[in-house]
Write a protein that holds these residues in place. Structure first.
Motif, short mmCIF file in Angstrom:
data_model
loop_
_atom_site.label_atom_id
_atom_site.label_comp_id
_atom_site.label_asym_id
_atom_site.label_seq_id
_atom_site.Cartn_x
_atom_site.Cartn_y
_atom_site.Cartn_z
N UNK A 1 40.62 30.49 57.46
CA UNK A 1 40.64 31.92 57.78
C UNK A 1 41.18 32.31 58.96
N UNK B 1 47.78 46.53 47.42
CA UNK B 1 46.69 45.85 46.78
C UNK B 1 46.15 46.18 45.63
N UNK C 1 46.46 42.73 53.97
CA UNK C 1 45.76 44.03 53.76
C UNK C 1 46.23 45.19 54.39
N UNK D 1 35.05 38.11 55.53
CA UNK D 1 36.29 38.53 55.98
C UNK D 1 37.23 39.39 54.82
N UNK D 2 36.58 39.65 53.82
CA UNK D 2 36.95 40.20 52.58
C UNK D 2 38.15 41.13 52.79
N UNK D 3 39.22 41.02 52.18
CA UNK D 3 40.30 42.12 52.13
C UNK D 3 40.41 42.40 50.70
N UNK D 4 40.23 43.97 50.14
CA UNK D 4 39.88 44.92 51.47
C UNK D 4 38.60 44.72 51.93
N UNK E 1 53.86 44.79 45.09
CA UNK E 1 52.46 45.05 44.29
C UNK E 1 51.50 43.86 44.09
N UNK E 2 50.50 43.77 44.88
CA UNK E 2 49.66 42.26 44.61
C UNK E 2 48.42 42.78 43.76
N UNK E 3 48.32 41.93 42.61
CA UNK E 3 47.40 42.06 41.56
C UNK E 3 46.51 40.80 41.67
N UNK E 4 45.04 41.24 41.97
CA UNK E 4 44.36 39.89 42.34
C UNK E 4 43.02 40.38 41.51
N UNK E 5 42.52 39.07 40.67
CA UNK E 5 41.41 39.48 39.73
C UNK E 5 40.21 39.62 40.27
N UNK E 6 39.78 39.08 41.51
CA UNK E 6 38.46 39.26 42.02
C UNK E 6 38.70 40.37 43.06
N UNK E 7 37.36 40.72 43.78
CA UNK E 7 37.46 41.96 44.50
C UNK E 7 38.07 41.59 45.86
N UNK E 8 38.30 40.54 46.24
CA UNK E 8 39.06 40.36 47.56
C UNK E 8 40.28 39.25 47.37
N UNK E 9 41.07 39.62 48.24
CA UNK E 9 42.11 38.45 48.25
C UNK E 9 41.87 37.23 48.93
N UNK F 1 42.91 45.08 43.84
CA UNK F 1 41.88 43.99 43.63
C UNK F 1 41.28 44.23 42.33
#
Lengths: 145, 595
Positions: A145, B12, B5, B78-81, A119-127, B14
């Motif tokens: 990238x 995920x 992703x 390239x954002x994921x999701x 389970x990966x938790x990321x505070x911004x909208x994208x990893x 996010x």
């Protein structure tokens, strides 16, 4: 090995190890106790290195007196210890990864490829984290990238 | 990124934060707060029709404000999701709804609400990363005053082909290509005044890389680097540095004292060149500040929530700096990347993999062996007062105070701090491996000969005892009459241990533990504070000098502080006379008789 032999030869049922910090080597010696067929909790360590010889280098006599005390204290304590048994409980085979930057992604992929759920938790909208913002990366000068 | 992703084993979350972590190794209960995205991320095809019609324009965070985005936006291509997101603070709201009208897939939902998600996990990897240093504090470089002073991250976005200028380097002041660029190193690093005292590890190499990018694109551009030391210690790093120098990049040893803008927008940099000892002035079209790293902003909150430790510079403290570099002191928690210390990509990846295998090592058997150092209720002595249940940080003890049934310990939840045993007034709780008798035997032996010369210090396993070890590893010298007795937590130190020590002739007693907020057993050390206050009051009442009992917080990273406290204790011990000790023994013996 020598300790194992001594335990066997002298029929020992508990041990004092007077050497380094239990924070470093208690697990090592508990392992040895198990090998010798003793309960691993019948062990006490006198911390003669981190908390004696290394910190009283200029007072050899006082340090020796302290070492004697520490060993006596350990011997007194070990006499009152009793065997303890570890309990085995079920475990959830899933890992929480907090942060979706390059370190978190690497950890998550390695775990996931090994067959574990992540389970990966990321505070911004994208990893992607900071790495995604970087152009070329040193030392090979390739894209991020 | 994309691999993570689409991996079937990775879920995920996010726009999410960890709100709470309960439980223990093998069985952590995690509460995740997922903020509403207002776009169905599974349905969104990232066509971009929504953003085209959005009237609300804001600076684009990903491009460090060098370009703009709409209130509904894609964080980066390239954002994921791969899904748009609405920043509700920027959105004009229901009255507008232009994006929702434009979306053919109908995946924009303004009514979407934040989600509260519960996940059970066996292990945790903390990879919370870093935050770049905020250069506004360093006014001498004029970041807030001059358009042509950029941060290394702004520069990074600008030279990126996918960035706001498609990779062309331009001066923000006049949109022209700069003829010369200067890099200022150690902005927010290696300073006792501003920013961090530590080296941020990556900035030297990042700047060298940037100079190579510039020389590759614009061979005739004048490039200068102002530095204290160039730290090119890694594999292939020195080669890169030599390449940069051979391409004509000038390295000036010295950090600028001031920066001013000339009328044509040129930056005049005043610097003492420490190689020559002369003050030099360099006129450059653009300046780039090589920003250092700070721990991520959520570090402190997470540290308190999970009972972890930090080093003095605010990064997470590992269980051992060499032998357990990715383990937290708490079992089942691991660190990766800049959460632990500033590091480059290679080291972050290495540590990420290391954390993963440490987690696998723990989980692969599918079961976990719990340490048997837990508390045990002696039912015959228990009066069901409920005190133990009240003080247990893990809610591991249940007592029915109405029905007067004896307390019950859930050994899987008990972490073994021993606070219950210390607080039980009826001797009904035995703390395995740290029983009253075992600890008292150590005290008795310690004070058997010349007690007046000795310092008795109780130290908690995780912080203060580790701090003493750290003093040892650092070879810090302190008085040799100090004797430590280890308990798992300072919360274990029973009032009776202290009275017993004084009765046996101890001149001074120290109780030491983790700093408040850093306790390894959530908040067990709060009870230590209360208990010591109580004993202090009793000492005053009995006519015993209360400062002979001291409570100090010493963290695992505070070897210097440990040695300092020991020196203080020795000063304190010298102030205690033999008569005072004899008096105390008499007073305490009388007290015992009365009881």
């Amino acid at each position: 090995m020598e300790m194992l032999e001594d335990i066997g030869d002298n029929n020992l049922d508990r041990i004092v190890v007077a050497s380094c910090s239990p924070r470093l080597h208690e697990p090592t010696f508990r392992q040895m106790m198990k090998k010798a067929g003793l309960n691993p909790y019948m062990l006490e360590m006198a911390n003669l290195r981190e908390q004696c010889s290394w910190v009283h280098m200029n007072e050899p006599e006082a340090a020796t007196a302290k070492a004697e005390d520490l060993v006596k204290m350990a011997v007194a304590r070990v006499g009152l210890l009793w065997p303890l048994t570890e309990e085995i409980v079920p475990l959830t085979k899933r890992t929480l990864v907090i942060g979706g930057g390059i370190a978190g992604i690497q950890a998550a992929l390695d775990l996931a490829d090994t067959g574990y759920e992540v389970a990966m938790v990321e505070k911004s909208p994208s990893i992607g984290g900071m790495m995604a913002q970087i152009d070329k990366t040193f030392p090979t000068m390739d894209c991020s990238i | 990124m994309a691999d993570a992703g689409r991996h079937p084993n990775i879920t995920l979350y996010t726009s999410s934060e960890v709100a709470d972590v309960k439980g223990f190794v093998g069985n952590f209960n995690v509460r995740i707060l997922k903020k509403a995205r207002y776009v169905d991320e599974a349905a969104c095809t990232a066509c971009g029709d929504c953003a085209k019609v959005c009237p609300a324009v804001f600076p684009d965070e990903f491009n460090m404000g060098l370009s703009s985005r709409r209130a509904i936006y894609m964080p980066f291509p390239q954002a994921v999701p791969s899904s748009y997101v609405i920043n509700m603070n920027d959105c004009l709201g229901h009255g507008c709804s232009k994006c929702a009208d434009a979306c053919l897939k109908k995946c924009i939902h303004f009514h979407m609400s934040d989600e509260d998600i519960q996940v059970n996990v066996g292990s945790i990897v903390v990879a919370t990363g870093l935050e770049p240093y905020d250069p506004r504090e360093m006014d001498e470089y004029g970041y807030t005053r001059y358009d042509n002073v950029l941060t290394s991250l702004e520069f990074e976005r600008m030279v990126n082909a996918g960035g706001p200028t498609q990779g062309a380097l331009v001066r923000p002041g006049d949109r022209k290509r700069p003829a010369s660029v200067g890099f200022i190193q150690c902005v927010g690093s290696r300073s006792r005044q501003k920013g961090g005292i530590y080296c941020s590890n990556i900035c030297c190499m990042n700047t060298i890389k940037s100079t190579l990018v510039l020389k590759e694109h614009y061979p005739d551009m004048v490039v200068k680097v102002f530095y204290i030391d160039i730290r090119a210690f890694g594999k292939g790093f020195e080669d890169l540095y030599n390449r940069s120098r051979s391409l004509g990049v000038q390295y000036v040893r010295g950090l600028p004292g001031s920066v001013e803008e000339l009328p044509d927008g040129t930056m005049r940099v005043a610097v003492e060149n420490t190689s020559t000892g002369r003050v030099e002035y360099h006129d450059l079209s653009m300046l780039v500040l090589a920003l250092g790293m700070k721990p991520s902003s959520g570090t402190r909150k997470l540290q308190e929530m999970m009972g972890l430790q930090l080093t003095s510079d605010g990064f997470f403290l590992e269980a051992h700096p060499k032998l357990q570099p990715v383990d937290a002191a708490t079992r089942g928690i691991f660190y990766a990347g800049c959460a632990e210390s500033p590091k480059d990509i290679k080291d972050s990846v290495t540590q990420g993999s290391a954390a993963a295998i440490r987690a696998v090592r723990l989980m692969h058997r599918g079961v976990i062996t719990t340490e048997p150092i837990t508390s045990m209720i002696m039912e015959a002595h228990c009066v069901s007062c409920g005190r133990c249940a009240q003080v247990c940080p893990y809610n591991a003890i249940t007592v029915d105070t109405k029905k007067k049934t004896p307390a019950v310990v859930n050994t899987a939840a008990c972490a073994g701090c021993g606070t219950c045993a210390a607080e039980c007034g009826f001797g009904a709780i035995v703390m395995n491996h740290f029983t009253d008798e075992q600890i008292t035997s150590q005290t008795d032996m310690l004070l058997a000969e010349n007690p007046a010369d000795k310092i008795l210090a109780f130290a908690c396993n995780w912080c203060s005892y580790a701090g003493a070890d750290y003093a040892g590893v650092s070879r810090l010298q302190y008085p040799a009459n100090v004797r430590l007795i280890r308990t798992m937590c300072s919360g274990r130190v029973d009032e009776e241990f202290i009275w017993h020590a004084f009765e046996k002739g101890a001149p001074v007693v120290l109780v030491s533990g983790c700093h408040i907020g850093d306790c390894h057993y959530i908040d067990a050390n709060h009870w230590t504070v209360k208990r010591i206050e109580k004993v202090h009051k009793k000492m005053e009442k009995l006519g015993i000098r209360k400062d002979r009992l001291r409570l100090e917080w010493i963290s695992a990273a505070e070897g210097i502080r440990f040695a300092g406290v020991m020196n203080d204790m020795e000063d304190l011990r010298r102030s205690v006379t033999n008569e005072e000790i004899a008096d105390t023994i008499r007073i305490l013996k009388e007290r015992k008789k009365k009881n």
